[in-house]
Motif scaffolding. Structure first.
Motif, PDB file in Angstrom:
ATOM      1  N   ASP A   1     -38.694  15.283  46.336  1.00  0.00           N
ATOM      2  CA  ASP A   1     -39.325  14.777  47.806  1.00  0.00           C
ATOM      3  C   ASP A   1     -40.699  15.314  47.754  1.00  0.00           C
ATOM      4  OD1 ASP A   1     -39.691  14.819  50.321  1.00  0.00           O
ATOM      5  OD2 ASP A   1     -38.072  15.915  50.836  1.00  0.00           O
ATOM      6  N   ASN A   2     -41.697  14.246  47.999  1.00  0.00           N
ATOM      7  CA  ASN A   2     -43.086  14.802  48.442  1.00  0.00           C
ATOM      8  C   ASN A   2     -43.345  14.339  49.657  1.00  0.00           C
ATOM      9  OD1 ASN A   2     -43.140  12.082  47.877  1.00  0.00           O
ATOM     10  ND2 ASN A   2     -44.742  12.264  46.334  1.00  0.00           N
ATOM     11  N   THR A   3     -42.560  14.026  50.555  1.00  0.00           N
ATOM     12  CA  THR A   3     -42.538  13.623  52.010  1.00  0.00           C
ATOM     13  C   THR A   3     -41.890  14.388  52.974  1.00  0.00           C
ATOM     14  OG1 THR A   3     -40.565  12.003  51.831  1.00  0.00           O
ATOM     15  CG2 THR A   3     -42.565  11.053  51.176  1.00  0.00           C
ATOM     16  N   GLY A   4     -41.146  15.329  52.521  1.00  0.00           N
ATOM     17  CA  GLY A   4     -40.364  16.076  53.492  1.00  0.00           C
ATOM     18  C   GLY A   4     -39.156  15.320  54.028  1.00  0.00           C
ATOM     19  N   LYS A   5     -39.026  14.058  53.560  1.00  0.00           N
ATOM     20  CA  LYS A   5     -37.876  13.285  54.122  1.00  0.00           C
ATOM     21  C   LYS A   5     -36.788  12.846  53.016  1.00  0.00           C
ATOM     22  CE  LYS A   5     -40.359  11.581  57.911  1.00  0.00           C
ATOM     23  NZ  LYS A   5     -40.894  10.334  58.854  1.00  0.00           N
ATOM     24  N   GLN A   6     -36.775  13.881  52.028  1.00  0.00           N
ATOM     25  CA  GLN A   6     -35.835  13.332  50.841  1.00  0.00           C
ATOM     26  C   GLN A   6     -36.228  12.308  50.043  1.00  0.00           C
ATOM     27  OE1 GLN A   6     -32.316  13.339  53.418  1.00  0.00           O
ATOM     28  NE2 GLN A   6     -31.332  15.009  52.257  1.00  0.00           N
ATOM     29  N   GLN A   7     -37.422  11.878  50.191  1.00  0.00           N
ATOM     30  CA  GLN A   7     -37.928  10.828  49.320  1.00  0.00           C
ATOM     31  C   GLN A   7     -39.117  11.338  48.546  1.00  0.00           C
ATOM     32  OE1 GLN A   7     -39.576   7.781  51.811  1.00  0.00           O
ATOM     33  NE2 GLN A   7     -39.725   6.088  50.262  1.00  0.00           N
ATOM     34  N   TYR A   8     -39.364  10.610  47.345  1.00  0.00           N
ATOM     35  CA  TYR A   8     -40.505  10.836  46.533  1.00  0.00           C
ATOM     36  C   TYR A   8     -41.375   9.544  46.374  1.00  0.00           C
ATOM     37  CZ  TYR A   8     -43.641  13.132  42.995  1.00  0.00           C
ATOM     38  OH  TYR A   8     -44.523  13.675  41.924  1.00  0.00           O
ATOM     39  N   ILE A   9     -42.491   9.487  46.461  1.00  0.00           N
ATOM     40  CA  ILE A   9     -43.282   8.504  46.382  1.00  0.00           C
ATOM     41  C   ILE A   9     -44.087   8.754  44.956  1.00  0.00           C
ATOM     42  CG2 ILE A   9     -45.146   7.068  47.417  1.00  0.00           C
ATOM     43  CD1 ILE A   9     -44.175   7.687  50.116  1.00  0.00           C
ATOM     44  N   GLU A  10     -44.038   7.857  44.113  1.00  0.00           N
ATOM     45  CA  GLU A  10     -44.665   8.097  42.822  1.00  0.00           C
ATOM     46  C   GLU A  10     -46.040   7.559  43.055  1.00  0.00           C
ATOM     47  OE1 GLU A  10     -41.247   9.154  40.859  1.00  0.00           O
ATOM     48  OE2 GLU A  10     -43.374   9.412  40.214  1.00  0.00           O
ATOM     49  N   ASP A  11     -47.017   8.010  42.109  1.00  0.00           N
ATOM     50  CA  ASP A  11     -48.467   7.664  42.204  1.00  0.00           C
ATOM     51  C   ASP A  11     -48.891   7.804  43.629  1.00  0.00           C
ATOM     52  OD1 ASP A  11     -48.162   6.835  39.534  1.00  0.00           O
ATOM     53  OD2 ASP A  11     -47.509   4.792  40.424  1.00  0.00           O
ATOM     54  N   MET A  12     -48.620   8.929  44.380  1.00  0.00           N
ATOM     55  CA  MET A  12     -49.233   9.288  45.633  1.00  0.00           C
ATOM     56  C   MET A  12     -49.636  10.814  45.368  1.00  0.00           C
ATOM     57  SD  MET A  12     -47.691   9.709  49.494  1.00  0.00           S
ATOM     58  CE  MET A  12     -46.943  11.202  49.162  1.00  0.00           C
ATOM     59  N   ALA A  13     -50.992  10.874  45.655  1.00  0.00           N
ATOM     60  CA  ALA A  13     -51.619  12.094  45.752  1.00  0.00           C
ATOM     61  C   ALA A  13     -51.028  13.021  46.914  1.00  0.00           C
ATOM     62  CB  ALA A  13     -53.002  12.204  45.452  1.00  0.00           C
ATOM     63  N   PHE A  14     -50.645  14.244  46.681  1.00  0.00           N
ATOM     64  CA  PHE A  14     -50.267  15.019  47.634  1.00  0.00           C
ATOM     65  C   PHE A  14     -50.921  16.471  47.385  1.00  0.00           C
ATOM     66  CE2 PHE A  14     -46.543  14.915  44.631  1.00  0.00           C
ATOM     67  CZ  PHE A  14     -46.187  15.984  44.605  1.00  0.00           C
TER      68      PHE A  14
END
Length: 652
Positions: A619-632
């Motif tokens: 998870d990189n959104t805080g919403k149980q979702q990971y967006i690949e290729d997104m800088a965080f």
């Protein structure tokens, strides 16, 4: 129809369309009603008739009160409906006008009530009674099988002081991408903008600086260095990209000391007036910056330690020794205090000049303020909110790079109500990057039998080995759950190159075998700092080799026995707005830049014979979702590591 019921007496009538006596509908309307009403057949959805006031057999329709009519070209009002006596016109007009007044009054009442509701919701939100994002999203329910566990791990650290240091994702804010690309262009292709240092840091600024360093600090003059070596340097090609300034630490050393200073009994740190920290004073002109910079360095005394008296930031600077940094000369070492102060002033001046050149202060400063609030000032509340609202049902949470203040807030907030917050005895308040464990009070009801075994694990390192583990990096405990099941639970933050990860894993297993607790269930959450096919595996820990090692110990991971090198849990890349330009990544090359940290770093390990992973997500959104290729990090997600959570199902 509903609107008319509010302002008049309702009645019902049968209405025929005049063509088909059988096609009749019942219509509710308000009397008196002097406006045209179209009636639709519910079967055909076509207009089948209309009601209007007309003059007997078809005069002019009167749709609104005369007071609402606009004037004709000759200045006269519209003709009244013929065939109706003049006295009746006035009665009709007054009734219509009264109906309109009542309707307007109703509109005002509705608007007032709506404003009251909005104000009430805002007030509750400020008090924490409404979710901070006011969104309709809610966590997906997680089903844990009988005897199973939900385990979560997260390295919560991210941006420290400089909100611009790493590329972040800011959807809907094209100004950010434009600003950072302009900074990149300025530093990569300065062309005519590569002016001299003295064009920005003026002679009178150096005179004032040299004078106060001599008079107040008692330091020797460095005018010869200014005249002979620095003032004629080009600001980009010869100063910002000067490799010897980096090797001599003439900018990075004073920046580290004065960038952000934690002071005693203050909620927020004090920041040097510069672009690359949380300072929010007005840096719109060089004159404004220089006045604030001088006051900060030489006038304001700060209580940064309870053991020492108040000092100005200039008094906190440390000499740069040739014995540690060989590139600095003996002569430079002798004047390293005033010399690093001058180079720091030049560095900050170039940053302010650059930002006000590629953008305007009313654009870049609000962008910085937004980033400071999200990435720095609200980082801890955001992190606690994600843990509480999204992962609050976990049985075990292991966290890494945790500050003392975060731990205190966790213990005394909603997290502390749900979890036992376990911190290591060797917690390091100065380095302030500690590993901790959260145990759900529902699963672990009694901690009387809990034992911390961190020292025992570290004692299991091979004799004479130098494992790169700092104080606070490891916490390990023995504990029983409510069903009297014994566990060894550990949280670990690996060194930058991951070279301590396998030695720490070996030490935990060795402790369990040598202490007679090998039958305990091991849950190990860690930032392993492993890498996707490093060029030199001797200097950086390869992720596949780590997988082979934990399998040799009879363990598996949330990613299975063979971790996929491209299953990344980090994605961060440095911008050009930070001191180490040699580590910067171009805006168009964040995904392929050699200096970007895009690697499979985070793991949850467990006994292979006891559990199997039922489901795992990052998870990189805080919403149980990971967006690949997104800088965080992003404005909504405060860490540069993704959250990792898994559902463990018992094998039997």
């Amino acid at each position: 129809t509903a609107r008319r019921r509010v302002v008049g007496k309702s009645s019902s009538r049968r209405i025929s369309d005049g063509h088909n006596d059988n096609s009749k509908i019942r219509m509710s309307f308000v009397e008196p009603d002097y406006t045209k009403v179209d009636v639709e057949d519910p079967d055909t959805s076509s207009v089948i008739g209309s009601l209007s006031i007309t003059s007997g057999g078809g005069g002019v329709e009167e749709d609104f009160p005369s007071s609402f009519h606009s004037s004709n070209d000759d200045g006269k009002r519209k003709k009244r409906v013929e065939g109706i006596p003049r006295g009746l016109h006035s009665i009709i007009d007054s009734k219509i006008y009264g109906a309109q007044k009542r309707r307007l009054y109703l509109v005002f009442v509705v608007l007032f009530m709506a404003m009251f509701v909005i104000a009430t919701l805002h007030s509750f939100a400020r008090r924490g009674h409404v979710q901070h994002n006011m969104s309709s999203w809610s966590p997906v329910a997680v089903n844990v099988p009988e005897g199973g566990l939900q385990v979560t791990t997260w390295n919560i650290a991210a941006v420290n002081n400089n909100p611009f240091e790493y590329w972040i994702t800011m959807p809907g804010t094209p100004e950010y991408a434009s600003l950072m690309s302009s900074v990149e262009e300025f530093l990569e292709h300065p062309d005519g903008r590569d002016i001299t240092v003295r064009d920005i840091f003026k002679e009178h600024m150096f005179d004032e600086l040299d004078s106060i360093m001599i008079r107040q600090q008692g330091w020797p003059s460095i005018r010869s260095y200014w005249d002979d070596e620095y003032k004629d340097l080009k600001i980009v090609s010869e100063f910002m990209k000067n490799p010897t300034l980096g090797s001599k630490r003439l900018v990075s050393m004073p920046d580290r000391v004065t960038n952000t200073i934690n002071v005693v009994d203050a909620d927020e740190p004090v920041c040097r007036p510069t672009v690359i920290n949380m300072y929010e004073g007005d840096l719109g002109t060089m004159e404004k910056w220089w006045k604030q910079w001088g006051e900060f360095m030489f006038v304001k005394k700060l209580n940064f330690s309870s053991d020492e008296g108040a000092k100005t930031p200039s008094e906190m600077l440390l000499p740069i020794m040739q014995s540690k940094y060989p590139d600095i000369t003996e002569e430079e070492e002798a004047v390293s205090l005033p010399l690093q102060t001058m180079t720091l002033a030049i560095f900050d001046a170039i940053l302010v000049h650059m930002m006000n050149t590629v953008s305007s202060s009313d654009v870049w400063q609000p962008i910085k303020s937004t980033m400071v609030n999200a990435l720095n000032r609200n980082k801890v509340p955001q992190t606690l909110s994600i843990l509480d609202e999204v992962y609050g049902n976990s049985d075990i949470i292991t966290l890494q790079e945790v500050s003392s203040s975060f731990t205190h807030l966790a213990e005394n907030g909603p997290i502390g109500e749900k979890f036992h917050v376990i911190r290591p005895k060797g917690m390091d308040p100065s380095r302030d990057q500690n590993s901790i464990i959260l145990l759900n009070r529902r699963t672990f009801t009694d901690l009387n039998a809990m034992i911390e075994i961190t020292d025992d694990v570290q004692a299991a390192f091979p004799a004479g080995s130098k494992v790169p583990v700092a104080s606070g990096d490891i916490i390990a405990i023995r504990v029983l759950d409510r069903n009297n099941v014994n566990y060894v639970i550990a949280s670990f933050h690996g060194d930058t190159n991951g070279l301590a990860t396998i030695p720490v894993l070996n030490a935990i297993v060795h402790y369990m075998e040598s202490s007679g607790v090998s039958d305990y269930r091991l849950i190990f959450g860690l930032d392993a700092n492993t890498y996707d096919h490093p060029s030199n595996p001797a200097k950086k820990q390869d992720v596949t080799a780590f997988g082979e090692q934990y399998v040799n110990h009879g363990l598996s991971s949330c990613w299975g026995d063979v971790p996929q090198p491209t299953n990344y849990t980090t994605f961060n890349a440095r911008t050009y707005l930070q001191p180490q330009l040699n580590k910067a990544c171009r805006s168009t090359e964040k995904n392929t830049c050699a200096n970007a940290d895009i690697n499979p770093k985070d793991f949850i390990l467990f006994n292979k014979q006891v559990y199997e992973p039922l489901s795992t997500w990052k998870d990189n959104t805080g919403k149980q979702q990971y967006i690949e290729d997104m800088a965080f990090p992003t404005l909504d997600f405060p860490s540069d590591h993704g959250v990792l959570s898994t559902i463990l199902k018992p094998m039997s």
